[in-house]
Motif scaffolding. Structure first.
Motif, short mmCIF file in Angstrom:
data_model
loop_
_atom_site.label_atom_id
_atom_site.label_comp_id
_atom_site.label_asym_id
_atom_site.label_seq_id
_atom_site.Cartn_x
_atom_site.Cartn_y
_atom_site.Cartn_z
N TYR A 1 0.72 -1.43 0.08
CA TYR A 1 -0.02 -0.07 0.32
C TYR A 1 1.06 1.63 0.15
CZ TYR A 1 -3.68 3.85 1.58
OH TYR A 1 -4.27 4.30 1.75
N LEU A 2 1.71 1.33 0.87
CA LEU A 2 2.87 2.53 0.93
C LEU A 2 3.53 2.62 -0.57
CD1 LEU A 2 4.44 1.30 4.37
CD2 LEU A 2 2.20 3.23 4.28
N LEU A 3 3.56 1.70 -1.25
CA LEU A 3 4.63 1.72 -3.03
C LEU A 3 3.90 3.04 -3.27
CD1 LEU A 3 6.43 -1.68 -2.77
CD2 LEU A 3 7.22 0.35 -2.31
N VAL A 4 2.17 1.87 -3.20
CA VAL A 4 0.87 2.30 -4.55
C VAL A 4 1.14 3.55 -3.98
CG1 VAL A 4 -1.49 2.10 -5.00
CG2 VAL A 4 0.14 -0.25 -4.77
N HIS A 5 0.86 4.39 -3.19
CA HIS A 5 0.74 5.82 -2.62
C HIS A 5 2.06 6.70 -2.24
CE1 HIS A 5 -3.90 5.18 -1.76
NE2 HIS A 5 -3.48 4.21 -1.77
#
Length: 820
Positions: free
Chosen positions: A75-79
């Motif tokens: 999630y952190l990578l996507v955002h």
């Protein structure tokens, strides 16, 4: 034998074996647990890799004790968040949402949480903190709720769908561009699904149906098809669709206005990204005009092929029979090879030149006696043959000077083709239309005579007025006590009256003259003014005639006599429309275009427009297309022949011009004749420059006057002597030739009347030119059939009555030119 185990031994062995088995079992369980743990770690790592590759990250929101967030590393990578943002706050999430999507995204989240739904999904944009990029995020989650429906926890996944959303935007843009292009196309365009229903129709399709989009999209298009075309069309349609290849169909469709139109439809199969067939896209073109042209061409080809086949069959079956047919034809017919040499001519054609076949066969067609005796005709026939060899058909209306006399022909030359269609020669064909031309000329002359008959009363009235002026002036001149000033005034009045009478008779004679069509350059304004003098007595005193000539130097090329007849016919037509009372306006102006007339396009060029406007009863609109037809008339029986407007129409068209009419019932009518404009001729410039020259002295030149009328002869003699000439007068052409035979240098000029007993003046002039080439001859006459039919053969001509100045100028000109 094994030793028997005792009870004490057994009790020792069993605990040890059970412990070993238990150990091994526990070891197996531990191994399986480790193996499962490793597998779980591998699956979690694999899942993490898949999530990173797919751009999917997990999230959890716990509502049981406030709001607690937990984000997965993916999630952190996507955002675009750092690792420490695993437990980001609600406010941080909201701040990352794109400003344009923020309010709707938050409202949607709280709306789902407040509802009883267990599913939550949303699509929104974020601005990633690490690179500032805008990314599209799709979230899908499940909501856990307590028995009262209150949300306890939301667990879901975020997916980066930026590429998908951009692709969708591109697709929407492409579809919109396609829709705009399709709607701007002038031809029907449609898109079908596999069940043949339409999924798209452009504006041209809707216009053809005459239905709005909502009705047209479900309309059964087969109802538009012509019943005769429907079975064939459906069969061809099924075959085309089954081929899964582009195919073309043609059929008749009924347009919204009820008109049947031939349409050619072109259909192409459509495929989805996986290669599956999903329908067709089609476009239709209106080919009605092409079909009609094809039908006409096919019919023409059929007729031509039929004729060629019939002629070929006749030639193959019996050449003698064909020759017999040609030999009995009243038309001039022949056959040429590909070089233009004459191969055959029928008896009628040979009789026209008084020759045998051997005299002309083998010679170039244009060098034969049919054309060699007529100036300019060799080149015209040669050019026609060249055009025929290019596959064209040549048509010429020609006048030929043949040994049998002057004849008029409708001449046609067509290409001769072999069985393979190659041009191997030409077939000339001429129809003698001399009798028809004579009949047409007789009809024109009868029209003139009809108008002359109507003119008689008015002309007689005008001449009586002129004679009254002359008679009164001569009576006053006989008085001895008449003052000199009044004497000069009466003499001037006689001279002016004679000039007016001369113009009136000249126009009347020119109008009634019988002569072939002869286009020539003339001053339109001057001619209109002259014809107006004839029109005034014709239409009567209660019709006011106004002339409006915009340009005094306005020249046209046409037959003058036919021009005068056309104006007279238009004037008579206007007089009858006004019931002999009203206003007649004749205008002359230059124009640069002939407007569209009778389904013909406009013609650009230099033209002269002669407009005749009356204040009569006008013409009904349904008659405007028929008034120029021969013998059409709305007058009572005996009041008109119906040929006047027909003559004007024929004159305009034959002069390479046209005629227009505009009228409304009760508002009069306007007829406009358009004629080709011509440059001012050199003789007109010379006449304008010399028209005011004073009478020149004779300087003792000797003039032989030939005049049979004693009064006129005596007057001419005295007039010439007063001008300084030495005059000798005789009463006949024979006497004049006798004097010249005795002494050819006895006269410097012969001045002869045309109409005389025995040999006329034209014949005399011809003999003088032949025997005494350097002796000039000047002819004079009031009117003569000889002049009308044969002209004056290049001799100077003075029309009676003539002025002293005109006579002096013509004589000096003739003598000066002879002495050069």
């Amino acid at each position: 034998m094994p030793a028997r185990m005792t009870t004490s031994n057994t009790s020792k062995v069993l605990p040890e074996a059970a412990a070993e088995r238990l150990r091994r079992h526990l070891q197996e369980i531990a191994n399986e647990r480790d193996k499962a743990h490793r597998a779980l770690q591998e699956r979690e790592a694999e899942l993490a890799r898949i999530q990173r590759i797919a751009g999917v990250g997990g999230l959890e929101i716990d509502f049981r004790d406030g709001v607690r967030n937990r984000r997965s590393p993916e999630y952190l990578l996507v955002h675009g968040l750092p690792p420490e943002a695993t437990n980001e706050t609600y406010e941080e999430w909201v701040s990352r949402i794109h400003p344009e999507d923020r309010e709707l995204t938050v409202q949607h989240l709280f709306g789902v949480l407040k509802s009883e739904s267990e599913d939550y999904s949303a699509v929104y944009r974020i601005v990633r903190p690490n690179d500032g990029a805008t990314r599209w995020i799709r979230v899908v989650a499940k909501i856990e709720r307590d028995p009262d429906g209150r949300a306890l926890r939301l667990v879901g996944a975020d997916c980066d769908v930026t590429a998908q959303m951009l692709a969708q935007a591109t697709l929407r843009e492409s579809e919109e561009r396609f829709r705009l292009i399709a709607n701007s196309a002038p031809v029907p365009i449609w898109v079908t699904k596999l069940d043949r229903t339409r999924s798209f129709l452009n504006q041209a399709y809707l216009d053809f149906l005459g239905l709005p989009f909502e009705e047209a999209i479900v309309y059964d298009w087969r109802k538009m098809l012509h019943p005769d075309d429907l079975p064939r069309f459906l069969q061809e349609l099924a075959a085309g669709e089954a081929s899964l290849k582009p195919f073309t169909l043609e059929a008749r469709y009924q347009r919204a206005d009820g008109d049947w139109r031939w349409m050619r439809s072109e259909s192409l199969p459509r495929w989805d990204p996986t290669g599956a067939h999903i329908g067709f896209i089609g476009v239709a073109h209106d080919i009605t005009s092409a079909k009609q042209a094809e039908h006409d061409l096919r019919r023409l080809n059929d007729i031509l092929e039929l004729r060629i086949t019939e002629r070929t069959a006749q030639l193959e079956s019996s050449e003698a029979q064909m020759r017999a047919i040609l030999e009995t034809s009243h038309q001039y017919q022949g056959l040429l090879n590909q070089h233009g040499d004459l191969l055959y001519a029928n008896k009628t054609a040979l009789a026209g030149i008084c020759c045998d076949a051997g005299d002309v066969v083998g010679k170039p067609f244009w060098e034969t006696p049919w054309f060699s005796g007529t100036e300019g005709m060799r080149d015209a026939v040669r050019d026609a043959f060249m055009a025929v060899m290019r596959g064209e058909e040549a048509q010429i209306e020609m006048r030929l000077c043949l040994p049998i006399g002057e004849r008029y022909f409708d001449f046609v030359m067509r290409p001769l083709r072999d069985q393979h269609g190659a041009i191997v020669g030409a077939v000339p064909d001429a129809v003698d239309i001399t009798e028809r031309r004579l009949g047409e000329e007789a009809l024109r002359q009868s029209q003139k005579m009809e108008a002359v008959g109507q003119l008689t009363g008015g002309v007689a009235h005008d001449f009586n007025n002129l004679l009254t002026i002359i008679r009164s002036a001569t009576d006053f001149l006989r008085r001895r006590e008449l003052p000199e000033e009044r004497r000069r005034r009466y003499i001037d009045a006689i001279a002016e009256t004679v000039e007016r009478a001369s113009k009136l008779t000249g126009q009347l004679l020119a109008f009634a003259r019988r002569q072939p069509l002869k286009p020539q350059v003339f001053n339109v304004g001057t001619q209109v003014e002259a014809v107006a003098q004839l029109i005034r007595p014709l239409v009567g005193a209660r019709v006011r005639i106004d002339l409006d000539i915009a340009d005094l130097h306005c020249f046209a090329i046409a037959d003058i006599a036919q021009f005068e007849t056309a104006l007279m016919n238009l004037a008579v037509n206007s007089r009858d429309a006004m019931n002999s009372e009203g206003r007649l306006i004749i205008r002359v102006r230059k124009v640069d275009v002939i407007p569209p007339l009778r389904a013909q396009p406009a013609r650009d060029g230099d033209f002269v427009a002669i407009t005749v406007t009356d204040t009569g009863c006008g013409i009904a609109s349904d008659l405007l297309e028929t008034i120029f037809e021969p013998f059409f008339t709305t007058k009572e029986v005996g009041k008109g022949t119906g040929l006047g407007l027909s003559q004007a129409f024929g004159f305009a068209k034959q002069s390479d011009g046209d005629i227009a009419v505009a009228s409304e019932p009760g508002l009069g009518a306007t007829f406009t004749i358009y004629l080709p404009q011509a440059a001012m001729p050199a003789d007109a410039v010379e006449a304008a420059a010399t028209g005011s020259e004073p009478a020149a002295r004779g300087r003792g030149y000797r003039v032989l006057v030939v005049e049979d009328n004693d009064d006129v002869g005596q007057f001419s003699t005295e007039l010439l002597e007063d001008l300084g000439y030495t005059v000798r007068r005789v009463a006949s052409a024979d006497a004049a030739l006798a004097i010249l035979a005795e002494d050819e240098f006895s006269a410097d000029l012969v001045f002869s009347d045309v109409i005389m007993p025995g040999m006329n003046g034209v014949e005399l002039a011809g003999i003088v030119r032949e025997r005494y080439p350097g002796l000039p001859v000047v002819l004079t006459s009031g009117y003569s059939n000889v002049l009308a039919e044969n002209a004056h053969r290049g001799f100077e001509l003075i029309q009676k009555p003539y002025s002293v100045e005109l006579l002096s100028r013509i004589l000096r000109k003739a003598i000066s030119e002879a002495r050069r």
